[in-house]
Design an enzyme around this catalytic site. Sequence first.
Site, short mmCIF file in Angstrom:
data_model
loop_
_atom_site.label_atom_id
_atom_site.label_comp_id
_atom_site.label_asym_id
_atom_site.label_seq_id
_atom_site.Cartn_x
_atom_site.Cartn_y
_atom_site.Cartn_z
N GLU A 177 -1.51 -9.31 3.36
CA GLU A 177 -1.35 -9.90 4.70
C GLU A 177 -2.69 -10.28 5.33
O GLU A 177 -2.76 -11.16 6.18
CB GLU A 177 -0.59 -8.94 5.62
CG GLU A 177 -1.32 -7.67 6.07
CD GLU A 177 -1.25 -6.51 5.08
OE1 GLU A 177 -0.94 -6.76 3.89
OE2 GLU A 177 -1.53 -5.36 5.48
N HIS A 186 -3.63 -5.17 0.48
CA HIS A 186 -3.06 -5.73 1.72
C HIS A 186 -3.12 -7.26 1.70
O HIS A 186 -4.06 -7.85 2.24
CB HIS A 186 -3.82 -5.19 2.93
CG HIS A 186 -3.56 -3.74 3.18
ND1 HIS A 186 -2.47 -3.30 3.89
CD2 HIS A 186 -4.22 -2.64 2.79
CE1 HIS A 186 -2.48 -1.99 3.94
NE2 HIS A 186 -3.53 -1.55 3.29
N CYS A 217 0.84 -1.20 0.00
CA CYS A 217 0.00 0.00 0.00
C CYS A 217 0.88 1.26 0.00
O CYS A 217 1.48 1.56 -1.03
CB CYS A 217 -0.96 -0.05 1.18
SG CYS A 217 -2.48 0.85 0.85
N1 GLN Z 1 -1.95 6.71 2.83
C1 GLN Z 1 -2.05 5.97 1.63
C2 GLN Z 1 -3.40 6.13 0.96
O1 GLN Z 1 -4.36 6.49 1.58
C3 GLN Z 1 -1.75 4.51 1.86
C4 GLN Z 1 -2.74 3.85 2.75
C5 GLN Z 1 -2.25 2.52 3.28
O2 GLN Z 1 -1.06 2.27 3.25
N2 GLN Z 1 -3.13 1.71 3.81
O3 GLN Z 1 -3.52 5.87 -0.21
#
Ligand code: GLN
Length: 547
Positions: A521, A519, A380
Amino acid sequence: MARYIFITGGVVSSLGKGLASAALGALLQARGYSVRLRKLDPYLNVDPGTMSPFEHGEVFVTDDGAETDLDLGHYERFTGVPARKTDSISSGRIYSNVLEKERRGDYLGKTIQVVPHVTNEIKEYLHIGKKEVDFMLCEIGGTVGDIEGLPFFEAIRQFIHERPRGECILMHLTLLPYLAAAGELKTKPTQHSVKALQSIGLAPDVLLLRSEHPIPEKERAKIALFCNVRTEAVIAAYDLKTIYEAPLAYHREGLDQAVLDAFNISPAPRPNLARWEDVMDRMMNAEGEVRIAIVGKYTQLGDAYKSIAEALTHGGMANRTRVRVEWVDSELFEREDPALHLQRFHAILVPGGFGERGTEGKIKAVEFARTRKVPYLGICLGMQMAVIETARNLAGMPDAGSEEFNHEKGENRFTPVVYHLKEWVQGNHLVERKVSDDKGGSMRLGAYSAHLNEGSRVAGIYGATEIEERHRHRYEVDMKYRDKLEACGLIFSGVSPDGRLPEIVEIKDHPWFIGVQFHPELKSKPFAPHPLFADFVRAAVEASRLV
Ligand code: GLN
C-alpha cells in the site's frame, strides 16, 4: 539550486496542510518542475515509529527504512517522488542529534542553546538535497503560536534571511469560519494568525483559506489588505469531493500561478494536468461498487490504515469501480460467527498490526475467506495470520502461533510458525537484531527485494519475477514449515533473494488468496495503482458478479 516553499498553518489544526503541500507539489510537477517534499514535526518523539496509530495515524515507511509521518504518504501519492529518511524531521530527532554532539564534545565547551545550536541543526536538514530539485516544499507541523514549533519557525526565519532574495516563499493555510447567526465568513482568526507569524519575523506570500462557503471578492480584498498579501495570492480552498480533486481545484483557484508569481517566474510554464484529469475521470465516472472489509484492531481511526484505504481507492480507479471500505473489528469474531459480519463483503483484507489482541478474530476471518472462497489479501500481520490459519486448520498444528504473542505474555503458549529473526541480509550486508534492541530499532524496515516463482499468481500480477517492496516488522514466517504448509496448498510464491525469508504466500486453488510480508500500500498512487491492489479489486468485482 532549489527554491524553497515553507508551508505553515494557523487558527486550527487538521486543515489539510499535508494535502495542500502535496497538491502544490503535484501542480509544480505539472508545470515541468522537479520537487521534493519535507515535513518538520514539533513533537518530541524521535520518529513516529513508537507512536500509537490510534493517536497519530499510520506510520509511513520509506525505501531507506525511516518510520515517518503519514503526511509523507500524501506527498508520495501526489508526486510519486519516493520520500527519504531526511524528509521527516521531528524536534525529538533534532534534540537527540544536538545532545549526541554535545556528549561527544563537538561544541567545544560552548553552552548549548536553542539559538543557535538547535536552529542550526534544523537548518542543516533544510539544506539536504537542495541541488537535486527545482522546488523544495517544507511543511511545518502544528499551528503558528504553538510553543513547541517555535525553534522551527525561528530556523526558517534565519534560513530565509540567509538565502538570496526571492529564493524562499511562505504559504500559510488558515480557516475562515462561517457564523450562521451573522451569515458571514469571519476573517479575524486569519488576521490574528498572520499577526502571530509576523511577530516572529515571518510574512506569508500566499494565503490558502479553507472555507465551507464561497469567499466573496470583498472579503478576499480585505484579507489581502490586512494580511499584507497580494489579492491574487489569497486562494480559496473549498471542501472537496475527494482528496484527489485537490490539484485541479487549487489550480482553478490560482494556487500554482500565485506561487510562481511570488517567485517572479515569468512567463510561467504552462501546466499539463492530464494525469489529474484522468484520475478524476476514473473516480467520478466509476461504474458499480464493491464492498471490502478491512478486519483489524485500529478500526476506530481511519488514519491508522490511511495508505491501505487509499491503495484500495486506487485499485478501484484501475477497475473504474467504486470501492466501499468498511472497518470490521476482529475482536467481534472471538464471540460471534464471522459469517454474520463478513458475508456481505466481496473481499476481505487483514492489514498489519502489532500485539496479540484481536489476532484470534483475524485468524477466523482468514478461515472464512479461505473456506468460502472470498478474495483475501493479508498484509504483514495479515500474511502471518494466513500462515497460522493454515498451520492450525490444515497442517495439524492446533497450537501454531507467533513468537510475538509468546514474547508479549512471557509464556510459551504457541508453537511459533512465525518467529523472531535475529539477522538477515539487506542488499549485500548483514543486519543483526536483539530482542532487547530499542523498540524503534529492532525491525526489518524499508525496501527489500523479493524473487517471485515463475508462473505464480503474484508473478502474473506484477508482470515480473523480481520486485522491491517496503517492510516494517519484527517477526518472520519460519521457513522450516514451508514444505508442510505447501503440502496443504499454501505456496511460498515469493522469497528473499537468498531464499531465507518468505515474502509472499498464495493459495492456488482459490479465486484470490495472497499474503504479503511487506506493505504494498505504501507504493500505490492514484495515477499508478499498485498491481496487487488493482488485481485484488478486480477479483472483488468478479466476486460481486457471482452474487
Ligand atoms: N507484528 C508483526 C511483526 O512485527 C507484523 C507487523 C506488521 O504487520 N507491520 O512481525
